[in-house]
Design a protein around this motif. Structure first.
Motif, short mmCIF file in Angstrom:
data_model
loop_
_atom_site.label_atom_id
_atom_site.label_comp_id
_atom_site.label_asym_id
_atom_site.label_seq_id
_atom_site.Cartn_x
_atom_site.Cartn_y
_atom_site.Cartn_z
N TYR A 61 79.98 19.96 109.94
CA TYR A 61 79.98 19.70 111.27
C TYR A 61 79.13 20.63 112.55
CZ TYR A 61 80.05 17.85 116.13
OH TYR A 61 80.17 17.31 117.24
N LYS A 113 80.42 17.60 103.03
CA LYS A 113 80.18 19.13 102.37
C LYS A 113 78.99 18.70 102.72
CE LYS A 113 80.57 23.07 104.51
NZ LYS A 113 79.10 23.09 103.15
N TRP A 161 74.74 12.42 110.29
CA TRP A 161 76.13 12.60 109.81
C TRP A 161 77.71 12.90 110.05
CZ3 TRP A 161 80.23 15.93 109.73
CH2 TRP A 161 80.31 16.44 108.75
N MET A 168 72.10 15.50 112.37
CA MET A 168 73.94 16.37 113.18
C MET A 168 73.95 14.52 113.30
SD MET A 168 72.52 19.63 115.13
CE MET A 168 71.90 21.38 114.16
N ALA A 177 75.97 17.39 104.86
CA ALA A 177 75.83 18.10 106.04
C ALA A 177 75.33 19.27 105.85
CB ALA A 177 77.11 18.75 106.25
N GLU A 207 80.40 10.27 109.11
CA GLU A 207 81.54 11.03 108.49
C GLU A 207 82.82 9.73 109.35
OE1 GLU A 207 83.90 14.51 109.64
OE2 GLU A 207 83.23 12.89 111.03
#
Length: 244
Positions: free
Chosen positions: A129, A187, A163, A160, A190, A167
């Motif tokens: 994150y 991950k 994602w 960002m 990201a 998520e």
């Protein structure tokens, strides 16, 4: 229900309404500031650093759950002291540099007080994150008093935000019990989003340099001023003042 308990309920309803309105007004104030900064930046630089904004208020139920989870006693003073994200504003930017530019412009507002900064861009969370989190105090003028109200501001790029949104949906689908294989892939996603941000930042910087080089070639364009869809020509007498 007795007459007294009805009166008490009405009083409590008024108190919690005013309490929630403080945070709503703080959000309104902050959104207005962002709109002004956005418009000013667009006029001066012919570029909009903000893609979109989204605000939200926690519901009383959500606030209560957080109180229980943290073991915080119930009172308005306790809520204000321990829960800083009742009001939230998310600002989505085009590029990483825009995030810090917008953050700096907000912090430079004389009536805002920066309370806390969490930079998950320079220091991402273990799951990948990334975002910049600010807690700012916003002055709110009620009918009988002034209140300094905390608002959480999250500033992130489109990648960002994309994602983080997906998520969250995956965690919701699996009720937070996400298989290890999917966690690893999240991950990786990201990291890919971060690499895309870095590449787009470089391209943006190079294009801006080209624009700056070409801007000096068009003198007539520099003599024009456009504000709120109205165009003005700069008077020669005003331009002549530059020589003086």
């Amino acid at each position: 229900m007795s007459q007294l308990s009805i009166a008490q309920l009405k009083q409590f309803k008024n108190e919690i309404t005013r309490f929630m309105m403080m945070y709503k007004f703080a959000l309104d104030e902050l959104e207005t500031k962002v709109e002004i900064l956005q418009e000013e930046f667009h006029f001066l630089h012919d570029y909009n650093p903000i893609e979109h904004t989204k605000s939200r208020l926690k519901t009383p139920e959500s606030i209560l759950k957080k109180l229980y989870r943290k073991g915080i006693p119930f009172s308005f003073a306790s809520i204000r002291s321990h829960i800083k994200d009742i009001a939230g504003l998310r600002i989505t930017c085009s590029f990483i540099s825009d995030i810090y530019r917008i953050s700096e412009m907000l912090v430079n507002q004389g009536d805002l007080k920066l309370v806390e900064v969490k930079d998950y861009i320079q220091n991402p969370k273990p799951n990948g994150y990334r975002s910049l989190h600010l807690i700012v105090e916003v002055p709110v003028f009620m009918s009988d008093r002034k209140e300094n109200v905390c608002v959480e501001v999250q500033i992130r790029t489109i990648a960002m935000d994309f994602w983080a949104s997906l998520e969250h949906k995956i965690y919701y689908k699996y009720n937070q019990a996400v298989p290890a294989r999917l966690l690893a892939e999240l991950k990786e996603a990201a990291d890919s989003a971060s690499a895309l941000d870095i590449k787009m930042e470089r391209l943006h910087r190079e294009i801006e340099e080209i624009k700056e080089d070409r801007a000096g070639e068009n003198v007539e364009e520099l003599r024009q001023l456009t504000i709120d869809n109205q165009s003005f020509s700069l008077p020669p007498a005003l331009i002549n003042l530059l020589d003086q």
